[in-house]
Write a protein that holds these residues in place. Structure first.
Motif, PDB file in Angstrom:
ATOM      1  N   ASP A 141      85.041  -3.934  20.648  1.00 51.51           N
ATOM      2  CA  ASP A 141      85.637  -4.329  19.368  1.00 51.51           C
ATOM      3  C   ASP A 141      87.160  -4.372  19.412  1.00 51.51           C
ATOM      4  N   MET A 142      87.741  -3.960  20.526  1.00 56.52           N
ATOM      5  CA  MET A 142      89.204  -3.939  20.661  1.00 56.52           C
ATOM      6  C   MET A 142      89.702  -5.259  21.231  1.00 56.52           C
ATOM      7  N   PRO A 143      90.560  -5.941  20.496  1.00 55.77           N
ATOM      8  CA  PRO A 143      91.132  -7.188  21.016  1.00 55.77           C
ATOM      9  C   PRO A 143      91.998  -6.920  22.248  1.00 55.77           C
ATOM     10  N   ARG A 144      91.837  -7.742  23.256  1.00 60.25           N
ATOM     11  CA  ARG A 144      92.700  -7.636  24.452  1.00 60.25           C
ATOM     12  C   ARG A 144      94.152  -7.907  24.070  1.00 60.25           C
ATOM     13  N   THR A 145      94.339  -8.655  23.007  1.00 56.29           N
ATOM     14  CA  THR A 145      95.673  -8.957  22.483  1.00 56.29           C
ATOM     15  C   THR A 145      96.477  -7.686  22.241  1.00 56.29           C
ATOM     16  N   LYS A 165     109.748   0.288  25.682  1.00 58.28           N
ATOM     17  CA  LYS A 165     109.673   0.368  24.225  1.00 58.28           C
ATOM     18  C   LYS A 165     108.463   1.210  23.831  1.00 58.28           C
ATOM     19  N   GLU A 166     108.660   2.089  22.872  1.00 52.32           N
ATOM     20  CA  GLU A 166     107.577   2.907  22.344  1.00 52.32           C
ATOM     21  C   GLU A 166     106.649   2.029  21.503  1.00 52.32           C
ATOM     22  N   VAL A 167     105.346   2.254  21.624  1.00 52.24           N
ATOM     23  CA  VAL A 167     104.383   1.464  20.858  1.00 52.24           C
ATOM     24  C   VAL A 167     103.385   2.393  20.175  1.00 52.24           C
ATOM     25  N   PHE A 168     103.067   2.060  18.935  1.00 55.99           N
ATOM     26  CA  PHE A 168     102.007   2.732  18.185  1.00 55.99           C
ATOM     27  C   PHE A 168     100.878   1.727  18.013  1.00 55.99           C
ATOM     28  N   ALA A 169      99.644   2.193  18.064  1.00 58.04           N
ATOM     29  CA  ALA A 169      98.511   1.277  17.890  1.00 58.04           C
ATOM     30  C   ALA A 169      97.274   2.046  17.447  1.00 58.04           C
ATOM     31  N   PHE A 170      96.467   1.377  16.657  1.00 52.15           N
ATOM     32  CA  PHE A 170      95.148   1.908  16.340  1.00 52.15           C
ATOM     33  C   PHE A 170      94.210   1.411  17.428  1.00 52.15           C
ATOM     34  N   VAL A 171      93.442   2.342  17.994  1.00 54.00           N
ATOM     35  CA  VAL A 171      92.574   1.993  19.117  1.00 54.00           C
ATOM     36  C   VAL A 171      91.179   2.578  18.888  1.00 54.00           C
ATOM     37  N   ILE A 210      95.009   6.898  16.432  1.00 54.51           N
ATOM     38  CA  ILE A 210      96.322   6.273  16.313  1.00 54.51           C
ATOM     39  C   ILE A 210      97.061   6.752  17.565  1.00 54.51           C
ATOM     40  N   ALA A 211      97.442   5.798  18.395  1.00 56.45           N
ATOM     41  CA  ALA A 211      98.046   6.117  19.687  1.00 56.45           C
ATOM     42  C   ALA A 211      99.551   5.882  19.652  1.00 56.45           C
ATOM     43  N   ASN A 212     100.263   6.763  20.337  1.00 57.30           N
ATOM     44  CA  ASN A 212     101.702   6.621  20.566  1.00 57.30           C
ATOM     45  C   ASN A 212     101.865   6.565  22.075  1.00 57.30           C
ATOM     46  N   VAL A 213     102.354   5.426  22.589  1.00 61.04           N
ATOM     47  CA  VAL A 213     102.441   5.216  24.032  1.00 61.04           C
ATOM     48  C   VAL A 213     103.889   4.966  24.421  1.00 61.04           C
ATOM     49  N   ASN A 261     105.637   6.664  34.965  1.00 59.26           N
ATOM     50  CA  ASN A 261     104.258   6.572  34.480  1.00 59.26           C
ATOM     51  C   ASN A 261     104.303   6.314  32.976  1.00 59.26           C
ATOM     52  N   TYR A 262     103.135   6.249  32.375  1.00 60.99           N
ATOM     53  CA  TYR A 262     103.025   6.022  30.933  1.00 60.99           C
ATOM     54  C   TYR A 262     102.293   7.202  30.315  1.00 60.99           C
ATOM     55  N   TYR A 263     102.749   7.603  29.157  1.00 60.17           N
ATOM     56  CA  TYR A 263     102.233   8.786  28.479  1.00 60.17           C
ATOM     57  C   TYR A 263     101.729   8.377  27.101  1.00 60.17           C
ATOM     58  N   SER A 264     100.554   8.863  26.755  1.00 60.53           N
ATOM     59  CA  SER A 264      99.987   8.521  25.451  1.00 60.53           C
ATOM     60  C   SER A 264      99.482   9.773  24.743  1.00 60.53           C
ATOM     61  N   VAL A 265      99.822   9.856  23.459  1.00 56.69           N
ATOM     62  CA  VAL A 265      99.318  10.918  22.589  1.00 56.69           C
ATOM     63  C   VAL A 265      98.566  10.230  21.464  1.00 56.69           C
ATOM     64  N   ARG A 266      97.339  10.697  21.226  1.00 59.80           N
ATOM     65  CA  ARG A 266      96.495  10.076  20.210  1.00 59.80           C
ATOM     66  C   ARG A 266      96.039  11.125  19.202  1.00 59.80           C
ATOM     67  N   ARG A 267      96.056  10.697  17.930  1.00 54.02           N
ATOM     68  CA  ARG A 267      95.681  11.586  16.824  1.00 54.02           C
ATOM     69  C   ARG A 267      94.619  10.920  15.956  1.00 54.02           C
ATOM     70  N   LYS A 268      94.171  11.685  14.983  1.00 55.01           N
ATOM     71  CA  LYS A 268      93.202  11.179  14.018  1.00 55.01           C
ATOM     72  C   LYS A 268      93.872  10.143  13.105  1.00 55.01           C
ATOM     73  N   PRO A 269      93.298   8.948  13.000  1.00 49.56           N
ATOM     74  CA  PRO A 269      93.861   7.945  12.092  1.00 49.56           C
ATOM     75  C   PRO A 269      93.343   8.140  10.670  1.00 49.56           C
ATOM     76  N   LYS A 270      94.073   7.588   9.718  1.00 48.44           N
ATOM     77  CA  LYS A 270      93.594   7.598   8.335  1.00 48.44           C
ATOM     78  C   LYS A 270      92.416   6.621   8.220  1.00 48.44           C
ATOM     79  N   ILE A 271      91.416   7.000   7.483  1.00 48.57           N
ATOM     80  CA  ILE A 271      90.225   6.161   7.307  1.00 48.57           C
ATOM     81  C   ILE A 271      90.592   4.807   6.703  1.00 48.57           C
TER      82      ILE A 271
END
Length: 163
Positions: A53-57, A70-76, A89-92, A104-114
């Motif tokens: 269900d995740m767009p490759r885009t 550049k820092e990126v936030f994304a719902f995954v 909700i990812a912060n990469v 390297n690349y570092y990612s922290v992921r948390r609970k997203p809002k419903i």
């Protein structure tokens, strides 16, 4: 039938990948939610977690930006070892040495809002259709159009949905 695993508010899923996107570190929360053991994922592509269900885009956008430091936030929406799923909700970010070279690349992921997930699911359905019909370039054009329609930058939009 897959089922959703919902993160608790205290979870911080963290991982690091090398420059090829292979997992070189995953914390206990990562392992607990993904259902993998560390030896099953080390030096495997992080895309092992990509849900259909995740767009490759979204990942194209993410990689293009983190490679420019550049820092990126994304719902995954991630897929587990047993084909269940969970939203984050990812912060990469890129981790750099003293000379500014990406290590390297570092990612922290948390609970997203419903509510944010409900909104982003609709956006992702549109992106998936665009990709299917006309490829990732069309998906990126659509993503840019969506972001522009909100009158914000990409990261501002993602963070406003999470507020």
């Amino acid at each position: 039938m897959s089922s959703e695993k919902i993160l608790t508010s205290d979870v911080l899923i963290t991982s690091k990948t090398n420059l090829r996107g292979e997992i070189i570190y995953a914390n206990e929360d990562f392992l607990n939610y993904s259902d993998y053991k560390i030896d099953e994922i080390l030096y495997k592509p992080h895309s092992i977690m990509r849900h259909a269900d995740m767009p490759r885009t979204v990942f194209k956008y993410l990689w293009d930006n983190i490679q420019q430091k550049k820092e990126v936030f994304a719902f995954v929406k991630n897929k587990t070892k047993f084909n269940d799923y969970y939203w984050v909700i990812a912060n990469v970010t890129a981790s750099c040495d003293a000379s500014g070279n990406i290590l390297n690349y570092y990612s922290v992921r948390r609970k997203p809002k419903i509510e944010a997930v409900k909104t982003i699911e609709e956006i992702y359905k549109v992106l998936l259709r665009k990709e299917k019909d006309n490829g990732i370039k069309a998906g990126l054009e659509e993503l840019n159009a969506v972001v522009k329609s909100y009158g914000m930058t990409y990261n501002e939009l993602i963070m406003s949905l999470q507020k």
